[in-house]
Design an enzyme around this catalytic site. Structure first.
Site, PDB file in Angstrom:
ATOM      1  N   LYS A  69      78.421  44.940   6.372  1.00  0.00           N
ATOM      2  CA  LYS A  69      77.129  45.630   6.171  1.00  0.00           C
ATOM      3  C   LYS A  69      76.783  45.672   4.687  1.00  0.00           C
ATOM      4  O   LYS A  69      75.630  45.489   4.300  1.00  0.00           O
ATOM      5  CB  LYS A  69      77.191  47.053   6.732  1.00  0.00           C
ATOM      6  CG  LYS A  69      77.309  47.101   8.242  1.00  0.00           C
ATOM      7  CD  LYS A  69      76.028  47.626   8.873  1.00  0.00           C
ATOM      8  CE  LYS A  69      76.000  47.449  10.378  1.00  0.00           C
ATOM      9  NZ  LYS A  69      76.893  48.360  11.086  1.00  0.00           N
ATOM     10  N   LYS A  94      71.935  42.903  17.972  1.00  0.00           N
ATOM     11  CA  LYS A  94      70.513  43.237  17.838  1.00  0.00           C
ATOM     12  C   LYS A  94      69.944  42.743  16.510  1.00  0.00           C
ATOM     13  O   LYS A  94      68.773  42.443  16.402  1.00  0.00           O
ATOM     14  CB  LYS A  94      70.296  44.748  17.841  1.00  0.00           C
ATOM     15  CG  LYS A  94      71.099  45.504  18.853  1.00  0.00           C
ATOM     16  CD  LYS A  94      70.835  46.992  18.713  1.00  0.00           C
ATOM     17  CE  LYS A  94      72.109  47.804  18.566  1.00  0.00           C
ATOM     18  NZ  LYS A  94      72.639  48.348  19.783  1.00  0.00           N
ATOM     19  N   LYS A 129      78.777  36.860  17.483  1.00  0.00           N
ATOM     20  CA  LYS A 129      78.522  37.639  18.694  1.00  0.00           C
ATOM     21  C   LYS A 129      77.022  37.878  18.919  1.00  0.00           C
ATOM     22  O   LYS A 129      76.220  37.744  17.992  1.00  0.00           O
ATOM     23  CB  LYS A 129      79.245  38.986  18.613  1.00  0.00           C
ATOM     24  CG  LYS A 129      78.749  39.862  17.493  1.00  0.00           C
ATOM     25  CD  LYS A 129      79.219  41.297  17.643  1.00  0.00           C
ATOM     26  CE  LYS A 129      78.562  42.148  16.580  1.00  0.00           C
ATOM     27  NZ  LYS A 129      78.533  43.548  16.796  1.00  0.00           N
TER      28      LYS A 129
HETATM   29  P1  TYM Z   1      76.605  49.210  18.980  1.00  0.00           P
HETATM   30  O1  TYM Z   1      75.380  50.021  19.101  1.00  0.00           O
HETATM   31  O2  TYM Z   1      76.626  48.102  17.993  1.00  0.00           O
HETATM   32  O3  TYM Z   1      76.994  48.598  20.377  1.00  0.00           O
HETATM   33  C1  TYM Z   1      77.166  49.406  21.538  1.00  0.00           C
HETATM   34  C2  TYM Z   1      78.301  48.885  22.396  1.00  0.00           C
HETATM   35  O4  TYM Z   1      78.076  47.531  22.761  1.00  0.00           O
HETATM   36  C3  TYM Z   1      79.204  46.740  22.401  1.00  0.00           C
HETATM   37  N1  TYM Z   1      78.749  45.416  21.978  1.00  0.00           N
HETATM   38  C4  TYM Z   1      79.290  44.279  22.418  1.00  0.00           C
HETATM   39  N2  TYM Z   1      80.294  44.041  23.277  1.00  0.00           N
HETATM   40  C5  TYM Z   1      80.600  42.751  23.534  1.00  0.00           C
HETATM   41  N3  TYM Z   1      79.925  41.702  22.984  1.00  0.00           N
HETATM   42  C6  TYM Z   1      78.915  41.895  22.120  1.00  0.00           C
HETATM   43  N4  TYM Z   1      78.256  40.871  21.610  1.00  0.00           N
HETATM   44  C7  TYM Z   1      78.558  43.230  21.795  1.00  0.00           C
HETATM   45  N5  TYM Z   1      77.613  43.793  20.984  1.00  0.00           N
HETATM   46  C8  TYM Z   1      77.749  45.133  21.111  1.00  0.00           C
HETATM   47  C9  TYM Z   1      79.858  47.476  21.251  1.00  0.00           C
HETATM   48  O5  TYM Z   1      81.217  47.128  21.139  1.00  0.00           O
HETATM   49  C10 TYM Z   1      79.660  48.907  21.655  1.00  0.00           C
HETATM   50  O6  TYM Z   1      80.665  49.296  22.552  1.00  0.00           O
HETATM   51  N6  TYM Z   1      79.684  52.140  16.397  1.00  0.00           N
HETATM   52  C11 TYM Z   1      79.124  51.909  17.709  1.00  0.00           C
HETATM   53  C12 TYM Z   1      78.378  53.115  18.271  1.00  0.00           C
HETATM   54  C13 TYM Z   1      79.218  54.327  18.312  1.00  0.00           C
HETATM   55  C14 TYM Z   1      80.304  54.577  19.216  1.00  0.00           C
HETATM   56  C15 TYM Z   1      80.785  55.875  18.861  1.00  0.00           C
HETATM   57  C16 TYM Z   1      80.880  53.849  20.248  1.00  0.00           C
HETATM   58  C17 TYM Z   1      79.097  55.416  17.499  1.00  0.00           C
HETATM   59  N7  TYM Z   1      80.045  56.338  17.832  1.00  0.00           N
HETATM   60  C18 TYM Z   1      81.849  56.443  19.555  1.00  0.00           C
HETATM   61  C19 TYM Z   1      81.952  54.426  20.928  1.00  0.00           C
HETATM   62  C20 TYM Z   1      82.428  55.701  20.572  1.00  0.00           C
HETATM   63  C21 TYM Z   1      78.136  50.771  17.580  1.00  0.00           C
HETATM   64  O7  TYM Z   1      77.603  50.493  16.536  1.00  0.00           O
HETATM   65  O8  TYM Z   1      77.861  50.154  18.752  1.00  0.00           O
END
Ligand code: TYM
Length: 331
Positions: free
Chosen positions: A111, A197, A194
């Site tokens: 980031k 968004k 991967k």
């Molecule tokens: P975020 O918003 O980027 O993504 C949400 C969830 O989707 C999964 N994910 C994927 N899994 C497989 N392949 C992909 N290409 C892919 N893109 C996204 C992510 O692994 C995630 O599970 N930091 C987290 C949000 C968060 C969170 C938490 C999650 C904040 N606090 C506590 C679990 C527990 C995030 O940015 O996810």
């Protein structure tokens, strides 16, 4: 009962990666565990969304969660900022989070590279906020995609550190979870990395994409001129298409295209057409529910209010106990 928790940032629509990495597992878990699922709107502030956009994005993600099968009656579905206790626990955890370990986190480094003009403290302390999210409900299992593995490792470090510092076996040590299988990484369509968004136009397929958009995105996915000898290893863009096929299609169809690849008869156009139709078949019912729910203010407000109430009860209890453990006492 086992406690399961996961979350998502409201920085864009739900895509296939979010679904197969996290939401799908969560939908299964809500039948058998005490489940919390939340929208991480505090986290999304690291990218400075406009106040006018923030609420709309949270609302959209909430509608998409519901459409994807999360049931507010079975699980606790809430918005992170409805739980200010999270911010308090984040403050406590930050007192024992060290610059060196935070700077070494891969997602921070990425980031910081992507937004060099906005390397804020929220970005640096992202893992301690995430740890607060998880341990505030004493979660044991966290269904997430592979990209969150390191953040979960940090959560375990912070939970162990708290327990050690105050010599109490208070927080459980949570695990990233995918039903005993490897964590999932759904690839994007642009040939590398991967699905995400913020990875650029055309990389991600959103659950709300219409069939025409899906066909267009899949047909434009990066490929090459095809293998020149049998059983050639697949270059990354091709391997990614096969991974998507594995996620979306049947083992028979996968075996068919593997055979075609290995015998150098593959026509990527055919593979893409098949893949696009499989994706449409899967997303169409979810998309229809998203369209319906987006119009349904009552259902959305009800889900958010119910979730906030249930989540607050659990968070307040934890913070009451944590304050006591730390040594805060009222006069
Ligand atoms: P975020 O918003 O980027 O993504 C949400 C969830 O989707 C999964 N994910 C994927 N899994 C497989 N392949 C992909 N290409 C892919 N893109 C996204 C992510 O692994 C995630 O599970 N930091 C987290 C949000 C968060 C969170 C938490 C999650 C904040 N606090 C506590 C679990 C527990 C995030 O940015 O996810």
């Amino acid at each position: 009962m086992e406690i399961v928790l996961s979350g998502i940032r409201p920085t864009g629509n739900l895509h296939l990666g979010n679904y197969f990495g996290a939401v799908k597992n969560f939908v299964k878990m809500q039948e058998e565990a005490n489940c919390f699922f939340f929208i991480a709107d505090y986290h999304s502030l690291t990218t400075h969304p406009k106040p006018g956009d923030l609420h709309g994005k949270v609302r959209q993600v909430l509608a998409e969660y519901l459409a994807a099968g999360l049931d507010p009656e079975k699980s606790t579905l809430y918005i992170q900022s409805d739980l200010p206790e999270t911010a308090e626990l984040y403050l406590f955890l930050n007192m024992n989070a060290y610059l060196g370990e935070l700077e070494r986190v891969t997602t921070f480094k990425e980031k910081a590279r992507k937004q060099p003009d906005n390397v804020n403290a929220g970005l640096l302390t992202y893992p301690s906020l995430m740890a607060a999210d998880i341990i505030i409900h004493k979660a044991q299992k966290v269904p997430v995609g592979k990209d969150q593995e390191q953040n979960l490792e940090m959560t375990r470090t912070f939970a162990r550190r708290f327990n050690r510092m105050y010599q109490e076996d208070y927080f459980p040590i949570p695990q990233a979870f995918n039903f005993g299988e490897e964590l999932v990484k759904v690839p994007g369509l642009d040939g590398s990395g991967k699905m995400g968004k913020s990875e650029g136009e055309g990389n991600a397929i959103f659950l709300c994409d219409d069939p025409k958009t899906i066909r267009k995105k899949v047909m434009r996915a990066v490929t090459d001129s095809g293998p020149t000898e049998p059983f050639q290893p697949k270059p990354e863009p091709i391997d990614n298409l096969f991974t998507l096929l594995k996620v979306m299609s049947t083992p028979d169809a996968l075996a068919h295209f593997e055979e075609q690849y290995n015998s150098c008869n593959i026509r990527y156009g055919d593979l893409k057409k098949h893949l696009a139709e499989e994706i449409i078949l899967f997303t169409e019912p979810i998309r229809n529910r998203i369209l319906e729910l987006s119009q349904d203010d009552a259902a959305i407000s009800k889900a958010a209010r119910m979730g906030a109430e249930k989540a607050r009860e659990s968070a307040r209890k934890t913070l009451r106990e944590v304050r006591e453990i730390i040594g805060f006492k009222s006069f």
